[in-house]
Each structure stands twice: as structure tokens, then as C-alpha cells.
Design an enzyme around this catalytic site. Structure first.
Site, PDB file in Angstrom:
ATOM      1  CG  ASP A  39     -16.223  27.555  44.825  1.00 57.34           C
ATOM      2  OD1 ASP A  39     -17.076  27.772  43.942  1.00 57.34           O
ATOM      3  OD2 ASP A  39     -15.336  26.690  44.736  1.00 57.34           O
ATOM      4  CD  GLU A  41     -19.722  36.531  45.793  1.00 61.30           C
ATOM      5  OE1 GLU A  41     -20.470  37.505  45.676  1.00 61.30           O
ATOM      6  OE2 GLU A  41     -19.016  36.089  44.864  1.00 61.30           O
ATOM      7  CE1 TYR A  42     -24.475  26.946  45.990  1.00 62.41           C
ATOM      8  CE2 TYR A  42     -23.062  25.895  47.623  1.00 62.41           C
ATOM      9  CZ  TYR A  42     -24.184  25.876  46.827  1.00 62.41           C
ATOM     10  OH  TYR A  42     -25.030  24.792  46.874  1.00 62.41           O
ATOM     11  CG  ASP A  43     -18.704  27.623  50.806  1.00 60.86           C
ATOM     12  OD1 ASP A  43     -19.484  26.768  50.366  1.00 60.86           O
ATOM     13  OD2 ASP A  43     -17.470  27.546  50.711  1.00 60.86           O
ATOM     14  CB  SER A  88     -23.945  -2.730  29.996  1.00 56.94           C
ATOM     15  OG  SER A  88     -23.144  -3.046  28.955  1.00 56.94           O
ATOM     16  CG  LEU A  89     -25.235   1.543  26.303  1.00 57.01           C
ATOM     17  CD1 LEU A  89     -24.732   2.965  26.178  1.00 57.01           C
ATOM     18  CD2 LEU A  89     -26.571   1.388  25.586  1.00 57.01           C
ATOM     19  CG  ASP A 122     -15.117   7.396  32.017  1.00 57.40           C
ATOM     20  OD1 ASP A 122     -15.825   6.388  32.219  1.00 57.40           O
ATOM     21  OD2 ASP A 122     -13.882   7.368  31.910  1.00 57.40           O
ATOM     22  CD  GLU A 175     -22.129   7.008  33.666  1.00 56.14           C
ATOM     23  OE1 GLU A 175     -23.222   6.401  33.578  1.00 56.14           O
ATOM     24  OE2 GLU A 175     -21.035   6.466  33.493  1.00 56.14           O
ATOM     25  CE1 TYR A 227     -28.190   6.142  31.376  1.00 54.51           C
ATOM     26  CE2 TYR A 227     -26.245   7.409  31.985  1.00 54.51           C
ATOM     27  CZ  TYR A 227     -26.982   6.238  32.044  1.00 54.51           C
ATOM     28  OH  TYR A 227     -26.525   5.175  32.760  1.00 54.51           O
ATOM     29  CE  LYS A 291     -29.175   6.586  25.503  1.00 54.19           C
ATOM     30  NZ  LYS A 291     -29.437   7.347  26.720  1.00 54.19           N
ATOM     31  CB  CYS A 409      20.164  12.248  48.217  1.00 53.22           C
ATOM     32  SG  CYS A 409      19.121  13.715  47.989  1.00 53.22           S
ATOM     33  CB  CYS A 412      21.905  16.208  50.422  1.00 56.18           C
ATOM     34  SG  CYS A 412      21.290  14.584  50.907  1.00 56.18           S
ATOM     35  CB  CYS A 432      18.212  16.146  52.348  1.00 58.87           C
ATOM     36  SG  CYS A 432      17.920  16.312  50.580  1.00 58.87           S
TER      37      CYS A 432
HETATM   38  S1  IVH Z   1     -27.824   4.549  28.130  1.00 58.09           S
HETATM   39  C1  IVH Z   1     -30.429   0.931  28.505  1.00 58.09           C
HETATM   40  N1  IVH Z   1     -26.693   6.910  27.910  1.00 58.09           N
HETATM   41  O1  IVH Z   1     -22.396   3.862  29.779  1.00 58.09           O
HETATM   42  C2  IVH Z   1     -29.643   2.219  28.527  1.00 58.09           C
HETATM   43  N2  IVH Z   1     -25.522   5.235  29.112  1.00 58.09           N
HETATM   44  O2  IVH Z   1     -21.434   1.393  28.557  1.00 58.09           O
HETATM   45  C3  IVH Z   1     -28.273   2.032  29.028  1.00 58.09           C
HETATM   46  N3  IVH Z   1     -23.412   5.995  30.053  1.00 58.09           N
HETATM   47  O3  IVH Z   1     -24.020   1.670  31.990  1.00 58.09           O
HETATM   48  C4  IVH Z   1     -27.468   3.222  29.214  1.00 58.09           C
HETATM   49  N4  IVH Z   1     -23.534   8.072  29.359  1.00 58.09           N
HETATM   50  O4  IVH Z   1     -23.278   3.983  32.867  1.00 58.09           O
HETATM   51  C5  IVH Z   1     -26.577   5.665  28.387  1.00 58.09           C
HETATM   52  N5  IVH Z   1     -25.872   9.065  27.670  1.00 58.09           N
HETATM   53  C6  IVH Z   1     -25.747   7.822  28.148  1.00 58.09           C
HETATM   54  C7  IVH Z   1     -24.618   7.426  28.911  1.00 58.09           C
HETATM   55  C8  IVH Z   1     -24.550   6.103  29.369  1.00 58.09           C
HETATM   56  C9  IVH Z   1     -22.807   7.201  30.042  1.00 58.09           C
HETATM   57  C10 IVH Z   1     -22.846   4.791  30.718  1.00 58.09           C
HETATM   58  C11 IVH Z   1     -23.835   4.049  31.588  1.00 58.09           C
HETATM   59  C12 IVH Z   1     -23.894   2.667  31.021  1.00 58.09           C
HETATM   60  C13 IVH Z   1     -22.590   2.565  30.281  1.00 58.09           C
HETATM   61  C14 IVH Z   1     -22.663   1.540  29.175  1.00 58.09           C
END
Ligand code: IVH
Length: 699
Positions: A39, A41-43, A88-89, A122, A175, A227, A291, A409, A412, A432
Site C-alpha cells: 500500500d 508503494e501504491y501511495d 430485485s430477484l 453482499d 454491486e 453483473y 441467470k 470492578c 480493582c 484502576c
Molecule cells: S442481478 C434484473 N446479479 O442482489 C437483475 N444481482 O437480491 C437483478 N446482487 O438487487 C440483479 N450479486 O443488488 C444480480 N450477480 C448478481 C448479483 C446481484 C448481487 C444483488 C443486487 C440485487 C439483489 C437481489
């Protein structure tokens, strides 16, 4: 005149070279998780680039890595409408849910279906928009239709390219997350500053991206994984895996663990193979996303109101383990807070063996009805921090012991008090021994005074033997007092004394942090030191002076004022000064690396108006300097944008010559005389000091 033009050409070349190197190292660090350089060296690379750009502002490009450090503080976030909603999924919790998903997919898609598997990092979803290859906007998901414009913060994320390799216009989704290491560091810093730690990396990432001051976000070490390519007009993409490969070719960070499978059973095997292996990754994951690969199949499947029908998130069960609680121990921190810790039989969770978990406070133990001897369920929050989830009362034998907080405590015997709006019990005895010990350990720690070798075992013995009662006593320790300590010996004693002595030359921020003033963490200490420059000025400040500084809020101001108003603290500072401890701010290399690279300090070194002759230069120091030691001289050179190396070579630009210089001076003269480096500058101490003074050094 000609010389300046020559300089500018060389500077441009060097700036380009540096940018390329920095991009390369970002890629190694973030995408491959395999850094080649430290780090520090990077800095150094970043500082050299910042120094060059400060000298030749025309070299600054909007996509230079130095431009990531945010400027102005935002008033609030503008709203952004997502032309393509951010959905969302749906979730799957076991193999049968995946088989059911596959069945629904194949009802619609007649051809064989290929699936892509990606790790589910996450963090929180972000959308990045590039126009003609340039990053123009970063946004949060918000409610999926309308998010917030967080461009300034996104720009500070090191693995997000500001410029793509091709001038394309597109929108990608991914993400934003905080790597485990950065998360642990942030929480350590927050605890030091008396701020509540984040519960998990996701909260930490979300909190950081919603910071109105991009400098704060910049310091948080976030990263992004792409993603999804949401919109790429004019690109002929026929599958999701192709889209990811395309994004990767453009320089975008795409998850490395993406795989394609021919059927759902192969997907299930793959998911199972990652169940424990994922804990080795440098970031927290909570599942795997599956997917449908073909984009035409995706189009045929379409969406429900909330999520695509062509994808599903497999969630791994949070790994938990049962064990037996053997004891609840108590420890007294440097502020007197008594913290209970659960000690249990060793269990392996999320890849490591765990035997202890903080129980935080008495209320939590009562709420979760946790008794010594209980079978308990333990897990890791956000895959990192061990915690006791619950006890299993149905497994009790009747032998279990309810926990009661002592009234005295444990160290003490002094009274414990619980302040009205706090959950913590505190030992209020200022002498203490546990508090004394912890205060000294903190003072000596790396981020504070950095007294190498002064570990817990020595501090405990020194306090027990009555040799030290506070941090000022450290500076009066004598060799003959140290030698008799258990396992100490002559050599260690000398080393330890030398390390203590060395710490006298630290810059003010290290001392301020080391004092352990409530709410003053490392960053605040740096801000205060930089602002007041001298501990006397800080001690004379009132709350209004302090809150006038942008980064200092009213609570911290009150804490600082009350600390220095205390006669004991004043006495301690006096004794530290008498012992020879530096109480002034030294804009050193240490302070520079501690800040964001190329940040305020680098600018500060230039602020006296003079242009540093060391900027971007390789400097060698030789012989003995009379006014300052080698370490401080090097820090100054680095603070002025130079790089210090140990030996003279054709790369050397400047040689600083002290008393009794030997072979390095000879070699430098040869390089000059032979015409190999006619421009190599050989300067004596007087000239060197004059330059430092011109830049504000007090030498
Ligand atoms: S695809 C329409 N791919 O998970 C496509 N989501 O539970 C929607 N997430 O809101 C998302 N890794 O924040 C996708 N490889 C990945 C992911 C991913 C994390 C999160 C993302 C999404 C949430 C849904």
C-alpha cells in the site's frame, strides 16, 4: 524557457507512465486480489502523480486516478430516474427451489437452456452510466424506479474506471461492496473513536456511499463488481455471458467466478461446491445468482412486477453452529467500560475456528436468556463477526448459571456505575490498573505512538510492578528497571528503550490519538493536528473554535474541551513535554500516507507558494546531517513529492550530502562527470535545509 518546455514534456511522459502503473495496480488489487506492491508503494505512485499535476496543472485529466478524491461536500443527493428499472430477484433456499425455477423456465423456452452462475456479493446495487467511454453518472437503486445520484462517491471507488477502453455509451449494473479487510479496519477505527461499529459490510458500504462528503467515501476502500449490462445501444450481444465478457474488455470489473452450465443439476453441484469455499473470498457473499444465458430466452421469459423470470438468487443458509457456553468473562477497557465476552467450546464457522464472542452488555445477555453451561447457537454476522444468536433452553440440565453483572470492578474492586442513558457499566476508579494498562497499550499501539515491542505482556508487568502509572512514565524508564522483567533480557530492554525514545519525534496527530480522548479517532486526531499545529493552540481552543472545523461535530468538540480542561490531563501534557515528547504537527510522509493519497497534505506542502524541486524526483541521502535525522529528512523529501532510495544509480536525480559522505558521493560525481547523468544534482546540507524551510519546515 527551453528548460521548462523540456520539463513539461518529461512531466507529461512520467504522468502517463504513472497513470498506467496505477491502473495496473488497481486491477491487481481489486479485480485479481493479488497485489504486487505494498500500500505504501501504491501511495507513493499516487503522491508522485499528484505532485506532478500540482506542478503542471495542464496535465490533469478528468480520468486521472488523482481526480477520484472528491472535492466539494454535497448538499444532498439529486434524484435519478432509471430508464430501465432496477429490479430485485426471487429467492431459492434449496436445490428443489432451483429445479422448480428450471421447470418454469423450460415451460417457456423450448431450446436447451444454458445458465450462468455468479456469486451474489453482499453489498448494494448501483447503476453506472458511461457516455463516449466516460463515466458520467453513478446511482443507487432507490425504489427501483428512482434512485439517488451518487456520482461523486462512485468516482472515488478505485476499481471503477473513469474512462473505458473504448468510447462506447452504455449503462451497467453491479454491486458496490466493502471488502472484508476494509470493513474490519473501518470498524476498528470507529470503535477507537467511540462510534458504533457497522453490523456488516453491506451496511458499511451503504453508509459510505450515502456520505455527503466524497472524501469520507474515498477513504472507505469500497469496490464494485459489475453483473449486468443494462443498456448498450448498437452492441450486438446475444447472451449474458457475452455481455459480461464485453464489459470486461472495456475494463469494467466483472466477477471472476462467473461460470456457464448446460443444465440445472450442474448448477446445483456448482452452488454446493461454493458453500464453504466462498468464505475464503476477500468479500462477503450471501448466495449465488443463476441467470438464463440467452438474451432472447430472457426476453421471452420477461418479468413479474418485482423481478425477472429469467434469474433467481440462491441464498446460502447463514452458517450457524451449536456449542456449549463455558464462561462469561469480563474485561475493562481504557475508558472503564466493562464488556462481557462469551467463551465457548471451539466451533468452525464460515471457515475459521471461533471460541469467543462479545456479548456487548448485560441487557443483551438478559434479552437472549444466555446462561453459563447453556447450549448456544453461534453465527458470524456478515460472515465476519462472531455472535451468540440464542440459547437453547430446551437443552438445559438445571446446572446452568444465570449471569449477573458484578457491582465491583473485576480488576480493582472499585464501584461500577451505569450512566443514565448508557447500557454499559463503567469502573469509575481513575487509577484502576486495567484502565491504566489499556490506556498505555493504546498509546503504544501502531496507529498511535507506534512504540514497537511494547506489547501487552510488558505493559502488564510494568503496571503490576508499579513502574509506570501513566504514559508519561514510559519516558522515564531505565534499563535496569526493564531487565528484571520476565523474559526481557538485556537486548530487548535496549530495543524497547530505543523505540520509546524514537516515539518522542512523532507528529502531533499520533500523540493526540494516543491520548485516547473520547470520540477522537485517528482521522479526527489528524484533522485537529493539521488545524492547530501545536498542542498548546488546541488546548486553548473552545467549542466554537473546534466546531468551526468542518469535520468536527459538537459532541467531539465538547469531548476535546472537557479532556483538556481536566487538570490531570494538563499535568500529563506538561510531563510529556518535559520528557521531550514532540507536541507539534510535522507534515511528514507518515501524515501523507495516512490521508487519502494526494489529499490535503500534498497540497499543503505546496501551499507556501514555492514549487518543490523534489516533486517526482528520486533522492538519495548520504552522510550525517546535523539538523535532522535520516528518517525525518526522508519524510520531508517524500512530503514534497520526492522518492527516497538507498543507493545512487542512473535513476537518481538528487544526492543530499551530509558530513563524512563516502562512496555514494563518489558514484554520483562519476555519473555527472562521465556525462551519463550530467543533470544529477548534488546538494549540501545548507541548500537542502533552505529548501525545506522554504516549504514551511521548522528545521
Ligand atoms: S442481478 C434484473 N446479479 O442482489 C437483475 N444481482 O437480491 C437483478 N446482487 O438487487 C440483479 N450479486 O443488488 C444480480 N450477480 C448478481 C448479483 C446481484 C448481487 C444483488 C443486487 C440485487 C439483489 C437481489
Amino acid at each position: 524557457m527551453e528548460l521548462r518546455t523540456g520539463d513539461a514534456v518529461a512531466a507529461r511522459r512520467r504522468a502517463e507512465e504513472l497513470r498506467e502503473q496505477i491502473l495496473y495496480h488497481n486491477h491487481r488489487y481489486y479485480t485479481l486480489d493479488d497485489p504486487e506492491i505494498s500500500d505504501a508503494e501504491y501511495d507513493r505512485l499516487m503522491r508522485e502523480l499528484a505532485a506532478l499535476e500540482a506542478q503542471f496543472p495542464e496535465l490533469v485529466t478528468p480520468d486521472s486516478p488523482t481526480q477520484r478524491v472528491g472535492g466539494a461536500v454535497l448538499e444532498g443527493f439529486a434524484k435519478v430516474r432509471h430508464e430501465i428499472p432496477m429490479l430485485s430477484l426471487a429467492n431459492a433456499y434449496g436445490p428443489d427451489d432451483l429445479r422448480e425455477f428450471d421447470r418454469r423456465v423450460r415451460e417457456v423456452v423450448q431450446d436447451p437452456v444454458r445458465y450462468v452462475c455468479e456469486l451474489k456479493v453482499d453489498g448494494l446495487a448501483v447503476s453506472l452510466r458511461y457516455e463516449q467511454g466516460r463515466l458520467v453518472r453513478g446511482a443507487t437503486r432507490g425504489d427501483g424506479q428512482v434512485g439517488e445520484d451518487i456520482t461523486a462517491n462512485i468516482r472515488t471507488i478505485r476499481n471503477v474506471p473513469l474512462q473505458l477502453r473504448e468510447p462506447v455509451t452504455l449503462e451497467v449494473r453491479g454491486e458496490a461492496y466493502m471488502p472484508k479487510r476494509a470493513f474490519e479496519r473501518l470498524n476498528r477505527e470507529r470503535e477507537q473513536a467511540g462510534e458504533p461499529p457497522f453490523a456488516n459490510p453491506r451496511n458499511a458500504a451503504a453508509g459510505s456511499l450515502r456520505q455527503l462528503d466524497p472524501k469520507v467515501a474515498a477513504a472507505r476502500g469500497l469496490a464494485v463488481i459489475i453483473y449486468n449490462v443494462a443498456d448498450a445501444p448498437g452492441q450486438r450481444l446475444s447472451s449474458h455471458s457475452e455481455a459480461l465478457a464485453f464489459a470486461s474488455r472495456l475494463g469494467l470489473p466483472v466477477a471472476a467466478e462467473t461460470r456457464v452450465f448446460e443444465d440445472i443439476e450442474a448448477v446445483i453441484r456448482h452452488i454446493e461446491s461454493w458453500a464453504t469455499a466462498r468464505h475464503e473470498l476477500p468479500y462477503a457473499t450471501d448466495g449465488m445468482v443463476v441467470k438464463v444465458d440467452s438474451l432472447s430466452a430472457q426476453a421471452a421469459l420477461g418479468f413479474t412486477a418485482k423481478s425477472p423470470r429469467w434469474a433467481i438468487a440462491y441464498k446460502y443458509a447463514a452458517e450457524q453452529a451449536e456449542t456449549v457456553l463455558r464462561d462469561i468473562t469480563l474485561s475493562v477497557g481504557r475508558t472503564g467500560v466493562v464488556t462481557p465476552t462469551a467463551v465457548f467450546d471451539p466451533v468452525v464457522i464460515a471457515g475459521t475456528t471461533v471460541t469467543r464472542a462479545s456479548l456487548h452488555n448485560e441487557d443483551l445477555i438478559r434479552e437472549r436468556d444466555i446462561r453459563v453451561g447453556d447450549v448456544i447457537v453461534v453465527q458470524k454476522a456478515g460472515d465476519i463477526i462472531p455472535e451468540v444468536v440464542r440459547s437453547l433452553p430446551e437443552r438445559r440440565t438445571g446446572q446452568e448459571q444465570e449471569f449477573r453483572m458484578p457491582t465491583a470492578c473485576p480488576e480493582c474492586g472499585g464501584a461500577l456505575e451505569r450512566l443514565p442513558d448508557e447500557v454499559a457499566w463503567r469502573c469509575v476508579n481513575p487509577v484502576c490498573p486495567a484502565q491504566i494498562r489499556e490506556r498505555i497499550i493504546h498509546f503504544a499501539s501502531r496507529d498511535a505512538m507506534n512504540i514497537e515491542g511494547l506489547g501487552e505482556q510488558w505493559v502488564a508487568q510494568l503496571v503490576d510492578r508499579g513502574l509506570i502509572r501513566d504514559v508519561a512514565d514510559l519516558y522515564h524508564l531505565r534499563h535496569e528497571q526493564l531487565v528484571p522483567l520476565e523474559r526481557m533480557g538485556d537486548r530487548l530492554a535496549s530495543n524497547l528503550l530505543a523505540a520509546i525514545d524514537q516515539s518522542k519525534h512523532n507528529s502531533l496527530e499520533k500523540l493526540l490519538f494516543g491520548l485516547g480522548i473520547r470520540l477522537v479517532g485517528e482521522k479526527a486526531a489528524r484533522t485537529l493536528a493539521r488545524h492547530f499545529r501545536d498542542i498548546d493552540a488546541l488546548m486553548a481552543a473552545d467549542e466554537a473554535d473546534l466546531t468551526a472545523i468542518r469535520e468536527i461535530g459538537p459532541k467531539m468538540a465538547a469531548s476535546v474541551v472537557s479532556y483538556f480542561r481536566n487538570p490531570d490531563a494538563q499535568h500529563l501534557i506538561r510531563r510529556l513535554k518535559e520528557a521531550g515528547v514532540n507536541t507539534r504537527y510535522l507534515p511528514s510522509a507518515a501524515a501523507l500516507t495516512a490521508g487519502t493519497a494526494g489529499g490535503a497534505d500534498a497540497g499543503e506542502a505546496e501551499s507556501t507558494g514555492a514549487v518543490s524541486p523534489f516533486a517526482g524526483r528520486t533522492v538519495v541521502l548520504t552522510g550525517t546531517l546535523s539538523a535532522l535525522d535520516r528518517k525525518r529528512a526522508s519524510e520531508w523529501v517524500e512530503a514534497l513529492g520526492g522518492k527516497v532510495t538507498g543507493s545512487v544509480s542512473r535513476q537518481t536525480d538528487v544526492l543530499v550530502v551530509g558530513e563524512k559522505a563516502g562512496s555514494k558521493l563518489e558514484k554520483a560525481r562519476r555519473l555527472v562527470e562521465s556525462g551519463e547523468r550530467p543533470d544529477l544534482k548534488i546538494m549540501d546540507e545548507a541548500e537542502f535545509l533552505a529548501i525545506l524551510r522554504a516549504h514551511g519546515a521548522d528545521v
